[in-house]
Design a protein around this motif. Structure first.
Motif, PDB file in Angstrom:
ATOM      1  N   ASN A   1       6.603 -19.036   7.388  1.00 23.64           N
ATOM      2  CA  ASN A   1       6.569 -20.344   6.745  1.00 23.64           C
ATOM      3  C   ASN A   1       7.090 -20.246   5.324  1.00 23.64           C
ATOM      4  OD1 ASN A   1       5.225 -21.977   8.844  1.00 23.64           O
ATOM      5  ND2 ASN A   1       3.505 -20.572   8.474  1.00 23.64           N
ATOM      6  N   ILE A   2       7.436 -21.404   4.784  1.00 27.17           N
ATOM      7  CA  ILE A   2       7.882 -21.465   3.400  1.00 27.17           C
ATOM      8  C   ILE A   2       6.788 -20.922   2.486  1.00 27.17           C
ATOM      9  CG2 ILE A   2       7.065 -23.828   3.027  1.00 27.17           C
ATOM     10  CD1 ILE A   2       9.638 -24.283   1.350  1.00 27.17           C
ATOM     11  N   TYR A   3       7.201 -20.213   1.455  1.00 23.93           N
ATOM     12  CA  TYR A   3       6.353 -19.555   0.456  1.00 23.93           C
ATOM     13  C   TYR A   3       5.700 -18.278   0.973  1.00 23.93           C
ATOM     14  CZ  TYR A   3       6.980 -23.987  -1.930  1.00 23.93           C
ATOM     15  OH  TYR A   3       7.524 -25.098  -2.498  1.00 23.93           O
ATOM     16  N   ASP A   4       6.029 -17.855   2.202  1.00 26.37           N
ATOM     17  CA  ASP A   4       5.648 -16.500   2.589  1.00 26.37           C
ATOM     18  C   ASP A   4       6.446 -15.511   1.751  1.00 26.37           C
ATOM     19  OD1 ASP A   4       3.928 -17.500   4.445  1.00 26.37           O
ATOM     20  OD2 ASP A   4       5.130 -17.009   6.207  1.00 26.37           O
ATOM     21  N   CYS A   5       5.975 -14.268   1.729  1.00 27.17           N
ATOM     22  CA  CYS A   5       6.586 -13.266   0.840  1.00 27.17           C
ATOM     23  C   CYS A   5       6.990 -12.020   1.603  1.00 27.17           C
ATOM     24  CB  CYS A   5       5.599 -12.859  -0.257  1.00 27.17           C
ATOM     25  SG  CYS A   5       5.175 -14.207  -1.364  1.00 27.17           S
ATOM     26  N   ILE A   6       7.912 -11.288   0.995  1.00 26.60           N
ATOM     27  CA  ILE A   6       8.215  -9.953   1.494  1.00 26.60           C
ATOM     28  C   ILE A   6       7.992  -8.961   0.360  1.00 26.60           C
ATOM     29  CG2 ILE A   6       9.905 -10.770   3.179  1.00 26.60           C
ATOM     30  CD1 ILE A   6      12.087  -9.610   1.318  1.00 26.60           C
ATOM     31  N   CYS A   7       7.323  -7.899   0.702  1.00 24.75           N
ATOM     32  CA  CYS A   7       7.190  -6.744  -0.190  1.00 24.75           C
ATOM     33  C   CYS A   7       7.544  -5.541   0.668  1.00 24.75           C
ATOM     34  CB  CYS A   7       5.761  -6.646  -0.730  1.00 24.75           C
ATOM     35  SG  CYS A   7       5.459  -5.185  -1.768  1.00 24.75           S
ATOM     36  N   LYS A   8       8.832  -5.242   0.700  1.00 24.12           N
ATOM     37  CA  LYS A   8       9.380  -4.264   1.648  1.00 24.12           C
ATOM     38  C   LYS A   8       9.743  -2.985   0.906  1.00 24.12           C
ATOM     39  CE  LYS A   8      12.839  -3.973   5.371  1.00 24.12           C
ATOM     40  NZ  LYS A   8      13.985  -4.659   6.019  1.00 24.12           N
ATOM     41  N   PHE A   9       9.001  -1.916   1.189  1.00 24.19           N
ATOM     42  CA  PHE A   9       9.250  -0.635   0.521  1.00 24.19           C
ATOM     43  C   PHE A   9       9.863   0.332   1.523  1.00 24.19           C
ATOM     44  CE2 PHE A   9       7.690   3.579  -1.063  1.00 24.19           C
ATOM     45  CZ  PHE A   9       8.525   3.620  -2.170  1.00 24.19           C
ATOM     46  N   GLU A  10      10.996   0.904   1.150  1.00 19.77           N
ATOM     47  CA  GLU A  10      11.726   1.817   2.033  1.00 19.77           C
ATOM     48  C   GLU A  10      11.927   3.154   1.332  1.00 19.77           C
ATOM     49  OE1 GLU A  10      14.370  -1.663   4.245  1.00 19.77           O
ATOM     50  OE2 GLU A  10      15.145  -0.668   2.465  1.00 19.77           O
ATOM     51  N   PRO A  11      11.005   4.106   1.555  1.00 21.60           N
ATOM     52  CA  PRO A  11      11.185   5.436   0.960  1.00 21.60           C
ATOM     53  C   PRO A  11      12.438   6.099   1.498  1.00 21.60           C
ATOM     54  CG  PRO A  11       8.958   5.139   1.828  1.00 21.60           C
ATOM     55  CD  PRO A  11       9.777   4.003   2.341  1.00 21.60           C
ATOM     56  N   VAL A  12      13.040   6.926   0.692  1.00 20.46           N
ATOM     57  CA  VAL A  12      14.325   7.506   1.063  1.00 20.46           C
ATOM     58  C   VAL A  12      14.226   8.345   2.319  1.00 20.46           C
ATOM     59  CG1 VAL A  12      14.049   9.523  -0.439  1.00 20.46           C
ATOM     60  CG2 VAL A  12      16.337   8.748   0.200  1.00 20.46           C
ATOM     61  N   HIS A  13      13.078   8.999   2.540  1.00 16.77           N
ATOM     62  CA  HIS A  13      12.970   9.847   3.732  1.00 16.77           C
ATOM     63  C   HIS A  13      12.913   9.038   5.011  1.00 16.77           C
ATOM     64  CE1 HIS A  13       8.665   8.926   2.981  1.00 16.77           C
ATOM     65  NE2 HIS A  13       8.559   9.021   4.297  1.00 16.77           N
ATOM     66  N   LEU A  14      12.632   7.716   4.885  1.00 15.45           N
ATOM     67  CA  LEU A  14      12.614   6.855   6.060  1.00 15.45           C
ATOM     68  C   LEU A  14      13.969   6.238   6.344  1.00 15.45           C
ATOM     69  CD1 LEU A  14       9.203   4.973   5.681  1.00 15.45           C
ATOM     70  CD2 LEU A  14       9.721   7.015   7.043  1.00 15.45           C
ATOM     71  N   THR A  15      14.853   6.251   5.360  1.00 16.31           N
ATOM     72  CA  THR A  15      16.158   5.607   5.539  1.00 16.31           C
ATOM     73  C   THR A  15      17.273   6.614   5.733  1.00 16.31           C
ATOM     74  OG1 THR A  15      16.567   5.581   3.149  1.00 16.31           O
ATOM     75  CG2 THR A  15      15.449   3.681   4.108  1.00 16.31           C
ATOM     76  N   SER A  16      17.002   7.885   5.518  1.00 15.07           N
ATOM     77  CA  SER A  16      18.061   8.896   5.631  1.00 15.07           C
ATOM     78  C   SER A  16      18.169   9.403   7.049  1.00 15.07           C
ATOM     79  CB  SER A  16      17.791  10.049   4.673  1.00 15.07           C
ATOM     80  OG  SER A  16      16.541  10.634   4.964  1.00 15.07           O
TER      81      SER A  16
ATOM     82  N   ASP B   1       0.827  -1.211   0.000  1.00 11.24           N
ATOM     83  CA  ASP B   1       0.000   0.000   0.000  1.00 11.24           C
ATOM     84  C   ASP B   1       0.859   1.257   0.000  1.00 11.24           C
ATOM     85  OD1 ASP B   1      -2.326  -1.444  -0.086  1.00 11.24           O
ATOM     86  OD2 ASP B   1      -2.661  -1.389   2.086  1.00 11.24           O
ATOM     87  N   MET B   2       1.976   1.209   0.722  1.00  7.84           N
ATOM     88  CA  MET B   2       2.885   2.352   0.740  1.00  7.84           C
ATOM     89  C   MET B   2       3.507   2.568  -0.640  1.00  7.84           C
ATOM     90  SD  MET B   2       6.281   2.995   3.136  1.00  7.84           S
ATOM     91  CE  MET B   2       5.478   2.186   4.511  1.00  7.84           C
ATOM     92  N   PHE B   3       3.929   1.463  -1.276  1.00  9.30           N
ATOM     93  CA  PHE B   3       4.497   1.565  -2.625  1.00  9.30           C
ATOM     94  C   PHE B   3       3.448   2.045  -3.617  1.00  9.30           C
ATOM     95  CE2 PHE B   3       5.650  -0.598  -6.699  1.00  9.30           C
ATOM     96  CZ  PHE B   3       6.761   0.184  -6.987  1.00  9.30           C
ATOM     97  N   LYS B   4       2.201   1.554  -3.497  1.00 10.34           N
ATOM     98  CA  LYS B   4       1.121   1.971  -4.394  1.00 10.34           C
ATOM     99  C   LYS B   4       0.864   3.469  -4.268  1.00 10.34           C
ATOM    100  CE  LYS B   4      -3.099   1.115  -3.185  1.00 10.34           C
ATOM    101  NZ  LYS B   4      -4.369   0.419  -2.863  1.00 10.34           N
ATOM    102  N   LYS B   5       0.851   3.959  -3.043  1.00  8.82           N
ATOM    103  CA  LYS B   5       0.625   5.395  -2.829  1.00  8.82           C
ATOM    104  C   LYS B   5       1.711   6.219  -3.505  1.00  8.82           C
ATOM    105  CE  LYS B   5      -0.081   8.750   0.922  1.00  8.82           C
ATOM    106  NZ  LYS B   5       1.037   9.652   0.653  1.00  8.82           N
ATOM    107  N   ARG B   6       2.971   5.767  -3.366  1.00  4.38           N
ATOM    108  CA  ARG B   6       4.068   6.515  -3.985  1.00  4.38           C
ATOM    109  C   ARG B   6       3.966   6.468  -5.509  1.00  4.38           C
ATOM    110  NH1 ARG B   6       9.020   8.303  -2.176  1.00  4.38           N
ATOM    111  NH2 ARG B   6       7.876   8.510  -0.225  1.00  4.38           N
TER     112      ARG B   6
END
Length: 865
Positions: free
Chosen positions: A850-865, A670-675
């Motif tokens: 568990n196996i076959y779980d997923c990651i969709c990890k979005f890191e906007p630059v303002h959160l990592t700086s 949802d965060m990636f979609k918004k961006r």
């Protein structure tokens, strides 16, 4: 999407590094050292310095099939006669360092020229003369066997650039060949080198070379320095800005102690004549051992309490607690023999050897500390072939320094300890200088044997016994003057010197750079999980269980010939030997994470000339995926923007994985979609770097449709792929053909591929120099500089570094790039990390999932700086 016929630990990471021939100074496996003369100098030479012979690598190339086991290496523009060989001829040992040239793995075709122009890599910034790429090899001989050394040089024609150099092939006999040499033997044996090889030894100062070699290693090689206490090796991270001053203790036949204040700034402050020559000489007299290594091996079975007088021997088995000495402390080395009415023959040679080793090592450690104290230094680096990577020796020295300094000073050791002088002499060839080499990247690969081992034959004939570690028993009682004996953790304290898998080859990789978008390169750690003993055991079982299937695929990739089967057996033996050694000594190859372990597997495949074990499988999967791509694109185009973005991300995560009932361990969609759909309306990303993973459905039905969506939004897209094959991963050389096929079904892809130089046949109206504005934002392909899905962003290709400078979005896809490595990495731009977790243990360890779980990890630059 996981391929049906691929690795069961697919996306666990699959190897890496630079393709190279399999050789550690073995017999006839290298194309040559590359310094022979050609008659014509190029128009633009590097500035000459005085009368020293110069090395010119312009136009250097491998002729013939790049995959040949012994390709010819030519230096067509070499005008001066120079060797890629340097020697340190000491009183006990001769050390050689020689260079062999790498092949360029791909040509500068239209696509690469077009892409480099667009990225601003031509006619700018980077140096204009050719770069040096290849391997540094390390070999040693006993000085008493000088003729064997001369025969080795002659057989490989190292003094003339190798057996495939132009001068050797033409039969020419160049005059005035010069080899750099240091050590006393450079003077003593100069006439013999001239007589036997027709070369002149150009003498370099011994202390200059020792310091230059040490500085080079400490500045350029990661995981070079380490501590060794209680049998435990721990690698030291060297801060290059805080390296100086330090004390360098070189323990050869004698001992030199040097205070190093900077590059070329040092003074010899002390030394002792009691060193490696003392140990070897006295040991030979007392034990009849015929070699240093035989004497060292003998010490590992010794008990020095039968010879050394301990504090307990004086005080009736009691400690001398008033001054802090325990009963097991050595009061006098060899002191017990005074009162024993025995002849020399009555003492065990093993005990004599250990007592002698303790005495000399302890004194070296104490004298070194006293000199460090004199100059206020806390770091002491020990080099020289006396140490030999021998655990007892290092523990003894470390205990001495630690005891007398009360823990304030630290003894550190160097993995290339015995080659400091030879490396320094090698650096004295001006074009091999430290500044020049630091433009490149040196990495230590996993060597496969030692000089005089025809490793291929012996791996097949004898299996792992060639390289398997030799367990060594720990002595029952050992004391050292002034402090307690070192104690091993476990039943054994292994000697590095006993293993045949030695440090032997450094790979010199052209133009690898630090990824410019790393938020903090100094804090960056690629491996998400460090391997403890339990993790080692688990992954070793996984890799061992998969080995037969991998061998079958590798052999099939080369037609199932008898030669391929032979090499497959050799690969299996070699890789099993590496695993055995790592189980015995996890720090054998430096700091090791899961990515490194999987890289080792791919490096072993390349050692045995398996270039692309999954080539036929990849082709089959690509064809099948391309056949259904048009239908997928039509389906995507029928969706609204929001539904299409979700479908694209699901496609990357292996085709509607969310609909299978698996959960997302990390779900930032949802965060990636918004961006993408709100924040970026009218302001698309400028350039996106998409790190692609597997061939077949992953790239064709996952990443290419995602790239297409970004292109439609006006974003430049760079597909980043492996430079070298790693199981079923797609490579940068394969991607243009895949994109060209996909572009047949999509106008967006076709125009972007034309603009990015991926399709040239369709560019009738566009000039090669790209002066005209492109009709679309470009779709480009760059190589990442490695052969592994487990990417280390401290070493990427210059192409990728250039492409990253204008990027504001990174997409890391697959287990290797976004889970095993870089899950916790932070970047200077928005980052999307996508992966399906295809290993139950990893899912539990990282996410309690568990196996076959997923990651969709979005890191906007303002959160990592």
């Amino acid at each position: 999407m996981a391929a049906n016929n691929s690795d069961p630990i697919l996306d666990e990471g699959r190897g890496g590094g630079v393709k190279h021939e399999a050789e550690e100074a073995g017999e006839g496996k290298c194309g040559g050292g590359g310094g022979a003369a050609a008659t014509q100098a190029p128009a633009a030479m590097l500035p000459r310095s005085g009368s020293r012979p110069q090395l010119d690598l312009s136009g250097a190339a491998i002729h013939g099939n790049l995959e040949d086991r012994n390709p010819t290496i030519l230096l067509p523009n070499q005008s001066d006669d120079i060797s890629h060989l340097a020697l340190d001829i000491g009183g006990s040992l001769i050390k050689l360092v020689y260079f062999s040239r790498h092949a360029e793995h791909s040509s500068e075709d239209k696509r690469k020229l077009s892409m480099k122009r667009r990225l601003g890599m031509l006619n700018g910034g980077r140096r204009s003369y050719p770069v040096l790429g290849g391997r540094l090899h390390f070999v040693k001989f006993e000085t008493g066997k000088l003729n064997e050394c001369l025969d080795f040089i002659s057989s490989k024609q190292l003094h003339r650039g190798g057996v495939d150099s132009p001068s050797w092939r033409s039969g020419a006999q160049p005059d005035n060949i010069v080899i750099k040499a240091t050590g006393g033997g450079a003077f003593k044996y100069a006439d013999l080198f001239k007589e036997r090889l027709g070369v002149s030894l150009e003498k370099e100062d011994e202390m200059d070379c020792l310091v230059a070699g040490a500085n080079f290693l400490l500045k350029s090689i990661r995981h070079e320095a380490f501590t060794h206490m209680d049998g435990q090796k721990e690698y030291v991270q060297i801060d290059q800005n805080d390296l100086f001053p330090f004390l360098l203790v070189n323990v050869g036949s004698g001992v030199s102690i040097i205070k190093v204040d900077g590059h070329g700034k040092f003074q010899r402050v002390s030394g002792t004549n009691v060193g490696g020559g003392t140990y070897w000489g006295l040991g030979r007299l007392m034990t009849k051992c015929k070699s240093f290594d035989e004497l060292l091996e003998l010490s590992q079975r010794g008990d020095n309490s039968t010879i050394d007088m301990l504090v307990g021997d004086i005080y009736g088995g009691l400690d001398y607690s008033k001054i802090g000495l325990s009963a097991s402390t050595i009061a006098s080395s060899f002191g017990k023999t005074i009162s024993d009415d025995k002849e020399l023959s009555a003492y065990r040679p093993e005990d004599i050897s250990l007592s002698l080793l303790r005495m000399i090592s302890y004194n070296i450690g104490q004298i070194s500390y006293l000199n460090a104290l004199r100059y206020g230094l806390k770091r002491i680096f020990f080099g020289g072939f006396f140490i030999r990577g021998h655990a007892y020796t290092m523990d003894t020295i470390s205990f001495a320094v630690n005891f007398w300094s009360k823990g304030e000073a630290k003894a550190m050791f160097l993995r290339h300890e015995g080659f400091l002088g030879a490396l320094g002499a090698f650096m004295s060839y001006e074009k091999h200088g430290l500044d020049d080499l630091r433009i490149h990247h040196l990495v230590e690969r996993f060597p496969m044997g030692a000089p005089y081992i025809s490793w291929m034959e012996k791996f097949v004939q004898k299996g792992t016994q060639i390289t398997a570690p030799v367990p060594v028993g720990f002595p029952v009682t050992t004391g050292m003057g002034g402090f307690e004996r070192p104690t091993a953790k476990g039943d054994i304290l292994r000697s590095d010197a006993s293993a045949a898998l030695n440090v032997g080859v450094l790979h010199l990789v052209p133009t690898l750079d630090v990824f410019p978008l790393l938020e903090d390169p100094k804090m960056y750690e690629p491996n998400t999980i460090d391997l403890d003993l339990n993790e080692y055991k688990y992954w070793f079982k996984i890799l061992s269980d998969h080995l037969p299937d991998l061998v079958d695929k590798a052999v099939a990739s080369e037609g199932g010939t008898d030669d391929a089967k032979r090499r497959g057996d050799a690969f299996a033996h070699a890789f099993s030997a590496h695993l055995a050694r790592l189980m015995e000594e996890p720090a054998a190859y430096g700091k090791f994470g899961l990515a490194n372990l999987l890289e080792l597997r791919e490096e072993c495949l390349r050692e045995f000339q398996f270039v692309d074990a999954y080539v036929s499988i990849k082709q089959r999967e690509n064809e099948a995926s391309l056949a259904v791509l048009p239908d997928l694109l039509m389906e995507l185009d029928s969706m609204n923007e929001e539904a299409r973005l979700l479908a694209l991300i699901e496609g990357v995560l292996a085709a509607n994985i969310f609909d299978w009932g698996s959960r997302a361990c990390i779900d930032d969609f949802d965060m990636f979609k918004k961006r993408m759909l709100a924040d970026k309306k009218g302001q698309p990303y400028k350039r996106a770097l998409l790190f692609v993973d597997n061939s077949g459905a992953d790239v064709v039905l996952g990443m290419i449709p995602l790239a297409r969506e970004l292109l439609r939004n006006g974003t430049e897209v760079v597909l980043v792929a492996n430079s070298f094959p790693a199981l079923n991963d797609v490579t940068a050389n394969e991607l243009p053909g895949i994109v060209a096929e996909a572009a047949k079904h999509c106008g967006v892809l076709r125009k972007a591929a034309e603009a990015g130089g991926l399709i040239f046949d369709a560019m009738a109206g566009i000039q090669d120099d790209l002066k005209d504005e492109p009709v679309s934002v470009p779709l480009m392909v760059v190589e990442n500089g490695c052969g592994s899905p487990c990417i280390d962003f401290r070493q990427v290709s210059s192409e990728l570094a250039a492409a990253a400078k204008d990027a504001d979005l990174l997409i890391l896809e697959g287990m290797g790039r976004s889970l095993h490595t870089n899950l916790n990495a932070r970047f200077k731009c928005d980052t999307l990390k996508l992966a399906m977790v295809k290993n139950q243990r990893l899912a539990e360890k990282l996410f309690n999932g568990n196996i076959y779980d997923c990651i969709c990890k979005f890191e906007p630059v303002h959160l990592t700086s």
